[in-house]
Enzyme design. Structure first.
Site, short mmCIF file in Angstrom:
data_model
loop_
_atom_site.label_atom_id
_atom_site.label_comp_id
_atom_site.label_asym_id
_atom_site.label_seq_id
_atom_site.Cartn_x
_atom_site.Cartn_y
_atom_site.Cartn_z
N HIS A 72 -13.44 5.64 -0.21
CA HIS A 72 -13.81 5.17 -1.55
C HIS A 72 -15.03 4.25 -1.45
O HIS A 72 -15.05 3.34 -0.64
CB HIS A 72 -12.65 4.39 -2.20
CG HIS A 72 -11.58 5.28 -2.75
ND1 HIS A 72 -10.54 4.80 -3.51
CD2 HIS A 72 -11.40 6.61 -2.65
CE1 HIS A 72 -9.77 5.81 -3.88
NE2 HIS A 72 -10.25 6.92 -3.35
N TYR A 201 -8.40 -1.49 -11.30
CA TYR A 201 -7.76 -2.80 -11.48
C TYR A 201 -7.96 -3.20 -12.94
O TYR A 201 -9.10 -3.42 -13.36
CB TYR A 201 -8.42 -3.86 -10.58
CG TYR A 201 -8.09 -3.72 -9.10
CD1 TYR A 201 -8.75 -2.79 -8.30
CD2 TYR A 201 -7.14 -4.54 -8.50
CE1 TYR A 201 -8.47 -2.68 -6.95
CE2 TYR A 201 -6.85 -4.44 -7.14
CZ TYR A 201 -7.51 -3.51 -6.38
OH TYR A 201 -7.22 -3.40 -5.04
N PRO A 292 -0.96 -9.09 -3.07
CA PRO A 292 -1.63 -7.84 -2.72
C PRO A 292 -2.86 -7.48 -3.57
O PRO A 292 -3.49 -6.45 -3.30
CB PRO A 292 -0.53 -6.79 -2.91
CG PRO A 292 0.50 -7.42 -3.76
CD PRO A 292 0.40 -8.89 -3.59
N LYS A 296 -5.44 -7.10 1.10
CA LYS A 296 -5.84 -7.75 2.35
C LYS A 296 -4.76 -7.83 3.43
O LYS A 296 -5.10 -7.99 4.61
CB LYS A 296 -6.28 -9.19 2.04
CG LYS A 296 -7.64 -9.30 1.42
CD LYS A 296 -8.72 -8.91 2.40
CE LYS A 296 -9.97 -8.53 1.67
NZ LYS A 296 -10.83 -7.64 2.40
N TYR A 382 -13.93 -7.80 -0.46
CA TYR A 382 -12.98 -6.67 -0.52
C TYR A 382 -13.22 -5.72 0.64
O TYR A 382 -12.28 -5.27 1.29
CB TYR A 382 -13.13 -5.94 -1.86
CG TYR A 382 -11.99 -5.02 -2.22
CD1 TYR A 382 -11.75 -3.85 -1.49
CD2 TYR A 382 -11.13 -5.31 -3.28
CE1 TYR A 382 -10.71 -3.00 -1.82
CE2 TYR A 382 -10.07 -4.45 -3.61
CZ TYR A 382 -9.87 -3.30 -2.87
OH TYR A 382 -8.84 -2.46 -3.20
P1 RFL Z 1 5.41 -6.15 8.76
O1 RFL Z 1 4.85 -4.83 8.40
O2 RFL Z 1 6.24 -6.87 7.76
O3 RFL Z 1 6.25 -5.93 10.09
C1 RFL Z 1 7.11 -6.93 10.59
C2 RFL Z 1 8.20 -6.25 11.38
O4 RFL Z 1 9.05 -7.24 11.95
C3 RFL Z 1 10.40 -6.82 11.80
N1 RFL Z 1 11.31 -7.97 11.85
C4 RFL Z 1 12.06 -8.26 12.93
N2 RFL Z 1 12.16 -7.69 14.13
C5 RFL Z 1 13.04 -8.22 15.00
N3 RFL Z 1 13.83 -9.29 14.71
C6 RFL Z 1 13.75 -9.90 13.50
N4 RFL Z 1 14.55 -10.94 13.22
C7 RFL Z 1 12.84 -9.38 12.56
N5 RFL Z 1 12.51 -9.73 11.30
C8 RFL Z 1 11.58 -8.87 10.88
C9 RFL Z 1 10.41 -6.12 10.45
O5 RFL Z 1 11.52 -5.25 10.29
C10 RFL Z 1 9.07 -5.38 10.49
O6 RFL Z 1 9.20 -4.09 11.05
O7 RFL Z 1 4.28 -7.15 9.21
P2 RFL Z 1 2.85 -6.89 9.92
O8 RFL Z 1 2.98 -5.97 11.08
O9 RFL Z 1 2.27 -8.24 10.10
O10 RFL Z 1 2.00 -6.08 8.82
C11 RFL Z 1 1.65 -6.69 7.60
C12 RFL Z 1 1.60 -5.67 6.49
O11 RFL Z 1 2.79 -4.89 6.51
C13 RFL Z 1 1.43 -6.32 5.10
O12 RFL Z 1 0.55 -7.40 5.16
C14 RFL Z 1 0.89 -5.33 4.06
O13 RFL Z 1 1.84 -4.32 3.79
C15 RFL Z 1 0.53 -6.07 2.76
N6 RFL Z 1 0.08 -5.19 1.69
C16 RFL Z 1 -1.21 -4.68 1.66
N7 RFL Z 1 -2.08 -4.98 2.64
C17 RFL Z 1 -3.33 -4.42 2.65
O14 RFL Z 1 -4.11 -4.72 3.55
N8 RFL Z 1 -3.75 -3.53 1.67
C18 RFL Z 1 -2.90 -3.16 0.67
O15 RFL Z 1 -3.29 -2.33 -0.13
C19 RFL Z 1 -1.61 -3.77 0.61
N9 RFL Z 1 -0.75 -3.44 -0.35
C20 RFL Z 1 0.97 -4.84 0.69
C21 RFL Z 1 0.51 -3.95 -0.32
C22 RFL Z 1 2.28 -5.33 0.68
C23 RFL Z 1 3.12 -4.95 -0.32
N10 RFL Z 1 4.44 -5.47 -0.30
C24 RFL Z 1 5.56 -4.67 -0.01
C25 RFL Z 1 4.63 -6.90 -0.30
C26 RFL Z 1 1.36 -3.55 -1.33
C27 RFL Z 1 2.66 -4.06 -1.34
C28 RFL Z 1 3.52 -3.61 -2.45
C1 PHB Z 2 -1.75 0.25 -2.73
O1 PHB Z 2 -2.25 1.40 -2.83
O2 PHB Z 2 -0.59 0.09 -2.35
C2 PHB Z 2 -2.56 -0.93 -3.07
C3 PHB Z 2 -3.92 -0.78 -3.31
C4 PHB Z 2 -4.69 -1.90 -3.64
C5 PHB Z 2 -4.09 -3.13 -3.72
C6 PHB Z 2 -2.73 -3.28 -3.47
C7 PHB Z 2 -1.96 -2.17 -3.14
O3 PHB Z 2 -4.84 -4.21 -4.06
#
Ligand code: RFL
Ligand code: PHB
Length: 394
Positions: A72, A201, A292, A296, A382
């Site tokens: 994109h 957005y 989110p 980031k 971004y």
């Molecule tokens: P994770 O992915 O949460 O992984 C952590 C792992 O640790 C495990 N864990 C344990 N393991 C052993 N013992 C314990 N006691 C434990 N407790 C927990 C968990 O089960 C898990 O497997 O962290 P990590 O690796 O730092 O990765 C971070 C990302 O997952 C997170 O920042 C993103 O998903 C955030 N996020 C987004 N980030 C972006 O860069 N671009 C996006 O578009 C974006 N969209 C989002 C998002 C997060 C969202 N949610 C669910 C809050 C959209 C959403 C809806």
């Molecule tokens: C997503 O596709 O999950 C998504 C995209 C952009 C955002 C947050 C989540 O800012």
């Protein structure tokens, strides 16, 4: 058992760190609370910055990404009556990539399995010991119920916001700052082709809406809702009605289809410092959470690991402590840049406060569209942050 680096958590941070260490010839073991299938099926982030994609290529895990990710050039910003494209590529030379975190996790797990690296899934009671010595360890109960201990040279907490690692840093040495937001996101995954070529957005009097996507056939949407909202109160019809209202634009229609998954997600900003205590290092959501709206979180987790992997390699291969000593400060510069950007995007786009706040938001949105320097500021944050640091350029 014994390994060189014990990693807690099998999210993108833990898996990518393990892969980068493997490329440097350093063995690691991952201990994860959930099952591998659960980790692979969690629907989360969708947007990768180009610096993240570059790193994934260098890590040798981008074959499928290079085939399937959708490039994109920018995003659309919208408010009632106006939808305007912001072209990051024109403004910064950088693009962003749509590639689901579920896909990335599957790619990282596959490469780890192929390399024959050890992981314990469904581990309980994970605890860190002796972080302030040269012989840290972790203990846990494995999936069969057997008590286990892994002795290591370094422990890395990649265990997300709820994980136990940060608790291993003594309270007196740990500082936590946090911001709770008075709204949440209702996230929706739908089996329907996107109604847009790039993300929208949208500011709306009813609240923020985001049209994202996962593929040519699957769309992802978010609606600003109250944090106390119950998912049972959101029928599929109500979701489509509200998305159509908030994303409405003359001459444009939202395609609808079967909803595959829906859930309410809390939003917060959170940073814990330092990101290192002795031989314990924190990376990704274990150390910081951003709302989110700036896409980031995943990129920050990748950026932490990009700094941490060479620092641990220098420490464990050559005994060189400089990069490991600098890790927390280096990573936190980018963390705070992204924390500010995510807070700013969230504050600009979500309905909160009164009519005065609404007018300030609309003025800010018009400014971003009408002023090239304001547009570039958004675009750089971004799409274009350098992988280490983040404030060095600005
Ligand atoms: P994770 O992915 O949460 O992984 C952590 C792992 O640790 C495990 N864990 C344990 N393991 C052993 N013992 C314990 N006691 C434990 N407790 C927990 C968990 O089960 C898990 O497997 O962290 P990590 O690796 O730092 O990765 C971070 C990302 O997952 C997170 O920042 C993103 O998903 C955030 N996020 C987004 N980030 C972006 O860069 N671009 C996006 O578009 C974006 N969209 C989002 C998002 C997060 C969202 N949610 C669910 C809050 C959209 C959403 C809806
Ligand atoms: C997503 O596709 O999950 C998504 C995209 C952009 C955002 C947050 C989540 O800012």
């Amino acid at each position: 058992m014994r390994t060189r680096v014990a990693i807690i958590g099998s999210g993108p941070a833990g898996l990518l760190l393990s892969q980068l260490l493997d490329l440097a010839g350093i063995e690691s073991v991952i201990v994860e609370r959930q099952s591998a299938d659960h980790v692979k099926s969690r629907i989360r982030a969708g947007i990768l910055e180009s610096a993240s994609v570059d790193l994934l290529r260098r890590a040798g895990v981008a074959d499928r990404l290079d085939r399937a990710a959708i490039e994109h050039r920018g995003i659309y910003l919208q408010w009632p009556g106006r939808r305007q494209h912001l072209d990051f590529t024109e403004l910064t030379g950088q693009a962003v990539y749509v590639y689901g975190q579920t896909e990335l996790t599957a790619d990282l797990m596959a490469v780890r399995e192929k390399a024959g690296q050890l992981a314990f899934y469904e581990a309980t009671d994970v605890a860190v010991h002796d972080a302030d010595t040269d012989r840290p360890s972790i203990t846990f109960v494995d999936a069969t119920g057997a008590a286990r201990r892994v002795d290591a040279e370094v422990v890395v907490g990649c265990d997300g916001y709820h994980g136990p690692s940060k608790q291993a840093i003594p309270v007196g040495l740990r500082q936590t700052v946090e911001r709770a937001y008075p709204f949440a996101w209702l996230g929706v995954l739908a089996q329907v082709p996107p109604s847009t070529d790039e993300l929208i957005y949208a500011w709306h009097p009813n609240g923020f809406a985001l049209h994202s996507m996962r593929s040519e056939q699957v769309s992802r949407f978010y609606l600003q809702v109250d944090p106390s909202e119950r998912i049972e109160d959101w029928s599929d019809d109500r979701i489509w009605d509200e998305l159509s209202t908030r994303l409405a634009l003359d001459g444009w229609t939202l395609r609808t289809g079967p909803i595959l998954e829906k859930s309410v997600l809390p939003m917060r900003s959170f940073v814990t410092t330092p990101m290192r205590h002795g031989r314990l290092f924190l990376a990704g959501d274990a150390a910081h959470i951003v709302p989110p709206t700036g896409a980031k979180g995943l990129n920050l987790a990748i950026a932490d690991v990009a700094v941490l992997a060479p620092a641990l390699t220098a420490l464990l291969r050559d005994g060189s402590t400089g990069p490991a000593d600098a890790y927390s400060d280096t990573a936190l510069r980018r963390v705070w840049r992204s924390t500010h950007f995510s807070w700013w995007m969230t504050t600009m786009l979500h309905r909160h406060g009164d009519d005065f706040d609404a007018q300030l938001q609309l003025s800010q949105l018009r400014r971003v569209i009408d002023s090239p320097s304001a547009a570039r500021e958004l675009a750089e944050n971004y799409a274009g942050l350098p992988i280490a640091g983040g404030e060095d350029r600005g």
